[in-house]
Design a protein around this motif. Sequence first.
Motif, PDB file in Angstrom:
ATOM      1  N   ALA A 177      39.067 -11.035 -13.423  1.00 57.57           N
ATOM      2  CA  ALA A 177      40.408 -11.599 -13.269  1.00 57.57           C
ATOM      3  C   ALA A 177      41.418 -10.558 -12.791  1.00 57.57           C
ATOM      4  O   ALA A 177      42.625 -10.819 -12.812  1.00 57.57           O
ATOM      5  CB  ALA A 177      40.871 -12.198 -14.598  1.00 57.57           C
ATOM      6  N   GLY A 178      40.936  -9.387 -12.375  1.00 61.27           N
ATOM      7  CA  GLY A 178      41.825  -8.395 -11.796  1.00 61.27           C
ATOM      8  C   GLY A 178      42.418  -7.395 -12.760  1.00 61.27           C
ATOM      9  O   GLY A 178      43.382  -6.697 -12.416  1.00 61.27           O
ATOM     10  N   TRP A 179      41.841  -7.279 -13.954  1.00 63.97           N
ATOM     11  CA  TRP A 179      42.322  -6.324 -14.938  1.00 63.97           C
ATOM     12  C   TRP A 179      41.620  -4.969 -14.772  1.00 63.97           C
ATOM     13  O   TRP A 179      40.495  -4.896 -14.303  1.00 63.97           O
ATOM     14  CB  TRP A 179      42.025  -6.806 -16.346  1.00 63.97           C
ATOM     15  CG  TRP A 179      42.823  -7.963 -16.837  1.00 63.97           C
ATOM     16  CD1 TRP A 179      42.920  -9.210 -16.271  1.00 63.97           C
ATOM     17  CD2 TRP A 179      43.611  -8.019 -18.037  1.00 63.97           C
ATOM     18  NE1 TRP A 179      43.708 -10.024 -17.031  1.00 63.97           N
ATOM     19  CE2 TRP A 179      44.141  -9.330 -18.127  1.00 63.97           C
ATOM     20  CE3 TRP A 179      43.886  -7.105 -19.051  1.00 63.97           C
ATOM     21  CZ2 TRP A 179      44.964  -9.721 -19.192  1.00 63.97           C
ATOM     22  CZ3 TRP A 179      44.701  -7.494 -20.108  1.00 63.97           C
ATOM     23  CH2 TRP A 179      45.240  -8.789 -20.169  1.00 63.97           C
ATOM     24  N   SER A 180      42.294  -3.916 -15.219  1.00 65.94           N
ATOM     25  CA  SER A 180      41.657  -2.628 -15.464  1.00 65.94           C
ATOM     26  C   SER A 180      40.998  -2.707 -16.833  1.00 65.94           C
ATOM     27  O   SER A 180      41.554  -3.290 -17.763  1.00 65.94           O
ATOM     28  CB  SER A 180      42.711  -1.518 -15.450  1.00 65.94           C
ATOM     29  OG  SER A 180      42.215  -0.324 -16.005  1.00 65.94           O
ATOM     30  N   ALA A 181      39.787  -2.142 -16.975  1.00 64.26           N
ATOM     31  CA  ALA A 181      39.058  -2.306 -18.239  1.00 64.26           C
ATOM     32  C   ALA A 181      38.315  -1.034 -18.614  1.00 64.26           C
ATOM     33  O   ALA A 181      37.769  -0.335 -17.759  1.00 64.26           O
ATOM     34  CB  ALA A 181      38.071  -3.473 -18.135  1.00 64.26           C
ATOM     35  N   ARG A 182      38.294  -0.749 -19.916  1.00 68.38           N
ATOM     36  CA  ARG A 182      37.500   0.332 -20.492  1.00 68.38           C
ATOM     37  C   ARG A 182      36.784  -0.196 -21.734  1.00 68.38           C
ATOM     38  O   ARG A 182      37.359  -0.983 -22.490  1.00 68.38           O
ATOM     39  CB  ARG A 182      38.384   1.520 -20.904  1.00 68.38           C
ATOM     40  CG  ARG A 182      39.126   2.219 -19.761  1.00 68.38           C
ATOM     41  CD  ARG A 182      38.201   3.102 -18.959  1.00 68.38           C
ATOM     42  NE  ARG A 182      38.912   3.865 -17.937  1.00 68.38           N
ATOM     43  CZ  ARG A 182      39.381   5.098 -18.110  1.00 68.38           C
ATOM     44  NH1 ARG A 182      39.215   5.723 -19.270  1.00 68.38           N
ATOM     45  NH2 ARG A 182      40.023   5.719 -17.136  1.00 68.38           N
ATOM     46  N   THR A 183      35.565   0.246 -21.963  1.00 71.58           N
ATOM     47  CA  THR A 183      34.811  -0.101 -23.167  1.00 71.58           C
ATOM     48  C   THR A 183      34.459   1.182 -23.893  1.00 71.58           C
ATOM     49  O   THR A 183      33.932   2.120 -23.285  1.00 71.58           O
ATOM     50  CB  THR A 183      33.530  -0.880 -22.819  1.00 71.58           C
ATOM     51  OG1 THR A 183      33.883  -2.092 -22.135  1.00 71.58           O
ATOM     52  CG2 THR A 183      32.747  -1.225 -24.081  1.00 71.58           C
ATOM     53  N   VAL A 184      34.781   1.235 -25.199  1.00 70.50           N
ATOM     54  CA  VAL A 184      34.595   2.472 -25.961  1.00 70.50           C
ATOM     55  C   VAL A 184      34.063   2.167 -27.357  1.00 70.50           C
ATOM     56  O   VAL A 184      34.066   1.015 -27.812  1.00 70.50           O
ATOM     57  CB  VAL A 184      35.919   3.269 -26.091  1.00 70.50           C
ATOM     58  CG1 VAL A 184      36.439   3.699 -24.740  1.00 70.50           C
ATOM     59  CG2 VAL A 184      36.968   2.450 -26.841  1.00 70.50           C
ATOM     60  N   ASP A 185      33.632   3.220 -28.034  1.00 73.25           N
ATOM     61  CA  ASP A 185      33.284   3.157 -29.447  1.00 73.25           C
ATOM     62  C   ASP A 185      34.575   2.967 -30.240  1.00 73.25           C
ATOM     63  O   ASP A 185      35.472   3.816 -30.200  1.00 73.25           O
ATOM     64  CB  ASP A 185      32.585   4.465 -29.844  1.00 73.25           C
ATOM     65  CG  ASP A 185      32.201   4.526 -31.322  1.00 73.25           C
ATOM     66  OD1 ASP A 185      32.643   3.662 -32.108  1.00 73.25           O
ATOM     67  OD2 ASP A 185      31.465   5.459 -31.688  1.00 73.25           O
ATOM     68  N   GLY A 186      34.665   1.863 -30.960  1.00 73.63           N
ATOM     69  CA  GLY A 186      35.884   1.545 -31.684  1.00 73.63           C
ATOM     70  C   GLY A 186      36.164   2.394 -32.903  1.00 73.63           C
ATOM     71  O   GLY A 186      37.193   2.203 -33.567  1.00 73.63           O
ATOM     72  N   ARG A 187      35.271   3.346 -33.228  1.00 69.85           N
ATOM     73  CA  ARG A 187      35.513   4.284 -34.325  1.00 69.85           C
ATOM     74  C   ARG A 187      35.882   5.677 -33.821  1.00 69.85           C
ATOM     75  O   ARG A 187      36.243   6.541 -34.616  1.00 69.85           O
ATOM     76  CB  ARG A 187      34.259   4.407 -35.197  1.00 69.85           C
ATOM     77  CG  ARG A 187      33.748   3.100 -35.785  1.00 69.85           C
ATOM     78  CD  ARG A 187      34.673   2.531 -36.813  1.00 69.85           C
ATOM     79  NE  ARG A 187      34.097   1.364 -37.470  1.00 69.85           N
ATOM     80  CZ  ARG A 187      34.791   0.505 -38.211  1.00 69.85           C
ATOM     81  NH1 ARG A 187      36.091   0.686 -38.394  1.00 69.85           N
ATOM     82  NH2 ARG A 187      34.200  -0.533 -38.773  1.00 69.85           N
ATOM     83  N   ASP A 188      35.797   5.893 -32.519  1.00 67.40           N
ATOM     84  CA  ASP A 188      36.037   7.203 -31.915  1.00 67.40           C
ATOM     85  C   ASP A 188      37.503   7.306 -31.504  1.00 67.40           C
ATOM     86  O   ASP A 188      37.915   6.732 -30.499  1.00 67.40           O
ATOM     87  CB  ASP A 188      35.113   7.387 -30.708  1.00 67.40           C
ATOM     88  CG  ASP A 188      35.186   8.778 -30.091  1.00 67.40           C
ATOM     89  OD1 ASP A 188      36.262   9.405 -30.152  1.00 67.40           O
ATOM     90  OD2 ASP A 188      34.166   9.223 -29.532  1.00 67.40           O
ATOM     91  N   HIS A 189      38.290   8.045 -32.267  1.00 65.26           N
ATOM     92  CA  HIS A 189      39.728   8.093 -32.034  1.00 65.26           C
ATOM     93  C   HIS A 189      40.076   8.705 -30.691  1.00 65.26           C
ATOM     94  O   HIS A 189      40.990   8.225 -30.002  1.00 65.26           O
ATOM     95  CB  HIS A 189      40.422   8.851 -33.169  1.00 65.26           C
ATOM     96  CG  HIS A 189      40.442   8.088 -34.452  1.00 65.26           C
ATOM     97  ND1 HIS A 189      41.362   8.327 -35.462  1.00 65.26           N
ATOM     98  CD2 HIS A 189      39.650   7.076 -34.908  1.00 65.26           C
ATOM     99  CE1 HIS A 189      41.138   7.498 -36.469  1.00 65.26           C
ATOM    100  NE2 HIS A 189      40.102   6.747 -36.166  1.00 65.26           N
ATOM    101  N   ASP A 190      39.406   9.759 -30.306  1.00 62.54           N
ATOM    102  CA  ASP A 190      39.714  10.379 -29.014  1.00 62.54           C
ATOM    103  C   ASP A 190      39.353   9.454 -27.860  1.00 62.54           C
ATOM    104  O   ASP A 190      40.092   9.362 -26.864  1.00 62.54           O
ATOM    105  CB  ASP A 190      38.980  11.713 -28.875  1.00 62.54           C
ATOM    106  CG  ASP A 190      39.558  12.801 -29.776  1.00 62.54           C
ATOM    107  OD1 ASP A 190      40.740  12.686 -30.170  1.00 62.54           O
ATOM    108  OD2 ASP A 190      38.832  13.764 -30.089  1.00 62.54           O
ATOM    109  N   ALA A 191      38.229   8.768 -27.970  1.00 58.88           N
ATOM    110  CA  ALA A 191      37.832   7.828 -26.920  1.00 58.88           C
ATOM    111  C   ALA A 191      38.804   6.658 -26.848  1.00 58.88           C
ATOM    112  O   ALA A 191      39.166   6.195 -25.747  1.00 58.88           O
ATOM    113  CB  ALA A 191      36.412   7.329 -27.166  1.00 58.88           C
ATOM    114  N   LEU A 192      39.239   6.173 -27.995  1.00 61.31           N
ATOM    115  CA  LEU A 192      40.224   5.100 -28.014  1.00 61.31           C
ATOM    116  C   LEU A 192      41.531   5.539 -27.360  1.00 61.31           C
ATOM    117  O   LEU A 192      42.111   4.812 -26.547  1.00 61.31           O
ATOM    118  CB  LEU A 192      40.486   4.658 -29.462  1.00 61.31           C
ATOM    119  CG  LEU A 192      39.462   3.738 -30.107  1.00 61.31           C
ATOM    120  CD1 LEU A 192      39.672   3.695 -31.616  1.00 61.31           C
ATOM    121  CD2 LEU A 192      39.548   2.335 -29.531  1.00 61.31           C
TER     122      LEU A 192
END
Length: 216
Positions: A177-192
């Motif tokens: 739908a034209g969004w920018s997207a990232r998928t990360v480990d939801g427990r990793d604060h730096d990655a979030l």
Amino acid sequence: MGLMTGDEKHSPAATSTLDALWVLYDRVLRVTPETFGDPGRDRFLLSKGHGPMAYYAVLSAKGFLPEELLSGFGSYDSPLGHHPDRTLVPGAEIGSGSLGHGLPLAVGSVLGLRAQGLTDPRVWVLIGDAELDEGSNHEALAYAGPAGLEQLHTLVIDNGSASYGRPGGIAARFEAAGWSARTVDGRDHDALHAACTAPHPGRPHVVVARVEPKHA
């Protein structure tokens, strides 16, 4: 969170959001108890309103509400209900009950800010993966991409509770739908933090946080 009991059914729903909420309020959102009424503040909308114990705990840690309120969570005379009420909870932007409404409300919030000439405030909405079973969310995300709502940010907590799978995963649905997207480990604060602050000129942005629920 340990001060709040009586909603054990939703403990996994709450604990799955704790890390993401902390990163948002500690390192991303430009809002404080002192600036909550400022038109230029960032907005945070909690669509995943059931199991709000993590949300209340973070609001308390950041000074929006006194810690002594936490032990009364869910009681008759407490402002801290099993779903947040924006008229009772300091720092809450919306009252969230029925699932699937937060993303449409966030789209409307961005459009309202634009109409006022406010292009700097960012709007964040936290939703659960199961909320994507609701058609209202798909209408909102299908609109936001082509509309170029750069101020709009969505954080999807993916704890595997959705009823229906999506080819390519959740992020692929937003990207289509034209969004920018990232998928990360939801427990990793730096990655979030890195995913939440990634540039996305001209497009709304979604962060999919994958988590295995922790039991309180």
